[in-house]
Design an enzyme around this catalytic site. Sequence first.
Site, PDB file in Angstrom:
ATOM      1  N   CYS A 115       0.778  -1.206   0.073  1.00 58.21           N
ATOM      2  CA  CYS A 115      -0.135  -0.112   0.063  1.00 58.21           C
ATOM      3  C   CYS A 115       0.953   1.217  -0.028  1.00 58.21           C
ATOM      4  O   CYS A 115       1.742   1.534   1.005  1.00 58.21           O
ATOM      5  CB  CYS A 115      -1.036   0.116   1.098  1.00 58.21           C
ATOM      6  SG  CYS A 115      -1.813   1.572   1.344  1.00 58.21           S
ATOM      7  N   LEU A 118      -5.028   0.641  -2.160  1.00 59.70           N
ATOM      8  CA  LEU A 118      -5.911   0.167  -1.541  1.00 59.70           C
ATOM      9  C   LEU A 118      -7.112  -0.168  -2.532  1.00 59.70           C
ATOM     10  O   LEU A 118      -7.859  -1.199  -2.368  1.00 59.70           O
ATOM     11  CB  LEU A 118      -6.656   0.519  -0.122  1.00 59.70           C
ATOM     12  CG  LEU A 118      -5.662   0.629   0.984  1.00 59.70           C
ATOM     13  CD1 LEU A 118      -6.166   1.637   2.109  1.00 59.70           C
ATOM     14  CD2 LEU A 118      -6.008  -1.041   1.535  1.00 59.70           C
ATOM     15  N   TRP A 128      -3.769   9.350   1.915  1.00 58.55           N
ATOM     16  CA  TRP A 128      -4.218   7.967   1.410  1.00 58.55           C
ATOM     17  C   TRP A 128      -4.001   7.695  -0.219  1.00 58.55           C
ATOM     18  O   TRP A 128      -3.945   8.591  -0.917  1.00 58.55           O
ATOM     19  CB  TRP A 128      -5.556   7.747   1.974  1.00 58.55           C
ATOM     20  CG  TRP A 128      -6.600   8.708   1.595  1.00 58.55           C
ATOM     21  CD1 TRP A 128      -6.796   9.469   0.363  1.00 58.55           C
ATOM     22  CD2 TRP A 128      -7.913   8.725   2.118  1.00 58.55           C
ATOM     23  NE1 TRP A 128      -7.845  10.113   0.152  1.00 58.55           N
ATOM     24  CE2 TRP A 128      -8.929   9.599   1.223  1.00 58.55           C
ATOM     25  CE3 TRP A 128      -8.741   8.211   3.174  1.00 58.55           C
ATOM     26  CZ2 TRP A 128     -10.053  10.081   1.585  1.00 58.55           C
ATOM     27  CZ3 TRP A 128      -9.790   8.673   3.374  1.00 58.55           C
ATOM     28  CH2 TRP A 128     -10.701   9.369   2.693  1.00 58.55           C
ATOM     29  N   CYS A 129      -4.273   6.412  -0.415  1.00 51.39           N
ATOM     30  CA  CYS A 129      -4.350   5.969  -1.711  1.00 51.39           C
ATOM     31  C   CYS A 129      -5.599   5.746  -2.465  1.00 51.39           C
ATOM     32  O   CYS A 129      -6.031   4.703  -3.126  1.00 51.39           O
ATOM     33  CB  CYS A 129      -3.468   4.819  -1.738  1.00 51.39           C
ATOM     34  SG  CYS A 129      -3.740   3.313  -0.541  1.00 51.39           S
ATOM     35  N   ILE A 130      -6.804   6.610  -1.836  1.00 55.18           N
ATOM     36  CA  ILE A 130      -8.007   6.139  -2.365  1.00 55.18           C
ATOM     37  C   ILE A 130      -8.528   7.158  -3.586  1.00 55.18           C
ATOM     38  O   ILE A 130      -8.327   8.556  -3.287  1.00 55.18           O
ATOM     39  CB  ILE A 130      -9.005   6.093  -1.142  1.00 55.18           C
ATOM     40  CG1 ILE A 130      -8.731   5.348  -0.044  1.00 55.18           C
ATOM     41  CG2 ILE A 130     -10.377   5.882  -1.561  1.00 55.18           C
ATOM     42  CD1 ILE A 130      -9.508   5.501   1.183  1.00 55.18           C
TER      43      ILE A 130
END
Lengths: 220, 113
Positions: free
Chosen positions: A73, A94, B111-113
């Site tokens: 991640c 994710l 974040w990686c969203i």
Amino acid sequence: MQATNDDNSIMLIRAEPQSVEAENAQHEALVALRGCKGEVVVFFHGAGVDHACGAAAGSWQRLAARGLRLEVCSAAWQRRHEGEPEAPFVLSSLVRFWHRVATGYRLVCHREAGRGSRQGATWVIIVTAAPSEADSREILELVLAGASLELPLAVIFRDRGCGQLVGEFARGWRQLVDFDLASLYYTLCAEDFEPGIPASPLDREQAGHLCNTARGVICP
Amino acid sequence: MSMATQTLRVGERAIELTSDGFLCNPDDWSQEVATTLAARNGISLGEDHWWLIEFVRQHYHAYGNPPLMRVTVAAWRERRDGGSSRDLYQLFPEGPVRQACLYGGLPKPDWCI
């Protein structure tokens, strides 16, 4: 015959290196590698990203040489490390993890017996981490990533994880309810427990049924 | 507070920015700061920009993180009685939520969203 996504497997690892859980996970990955016709992906998240550097990386690198794909991640990595993870670990996300899961990769879970039926519609995420645990916020991110793909999600808070539903800790989880991103449940423990946000109580049997009829169960 | 690598002049004030152009100190934010930050990138903030910035700021303060894109699009549709993510990308082409954080004085989403 060409392998399909149904032949592929993916495993989520959040346990830090040298923990019993991490050892179990590596064993499960090896079993999956031996028994899987397709691709086997291990996705490292939370404290699990520490497997991608230093002494912990070696045993995974040996498994990678036998065909295991190692994904890390990127957000969890960048919170803890600079630069890139050691090859053959590669940065991923994710959302990519969930995309694989949603497109048919078999979930290999090293923490739970209930692994879902693969026939149901809902994905169940079981949260057992206390809110005080260092990377517990990253579990919310894991759920939000699945929600971003509009997957039907149910989150079961269990044991110390029920603390996530109380007071200031509940603030982030509340968005799942307010925007209809996931259904929240809890199993407990103390009879007088009152969650701070809308969540439904489940007894052990109901929780088991939810897991057994789910498409898959993730125990981060 | 994040490490400052740039300074933004807003009137008499010197506002410290990170290397990505985000505010080092969220308390420095004001509408004037937002307008100046956006102008540096050639964006003149209109009513819809301000709605998006305010929506993202409110979500961040309520839940501790910026909204998911799907949440933002749903709110946009409710406001406009229709519409799509394309409308939001026309407002902020480099990522509606990310740029709303930038001009809204919020931390860079990590974040990686």
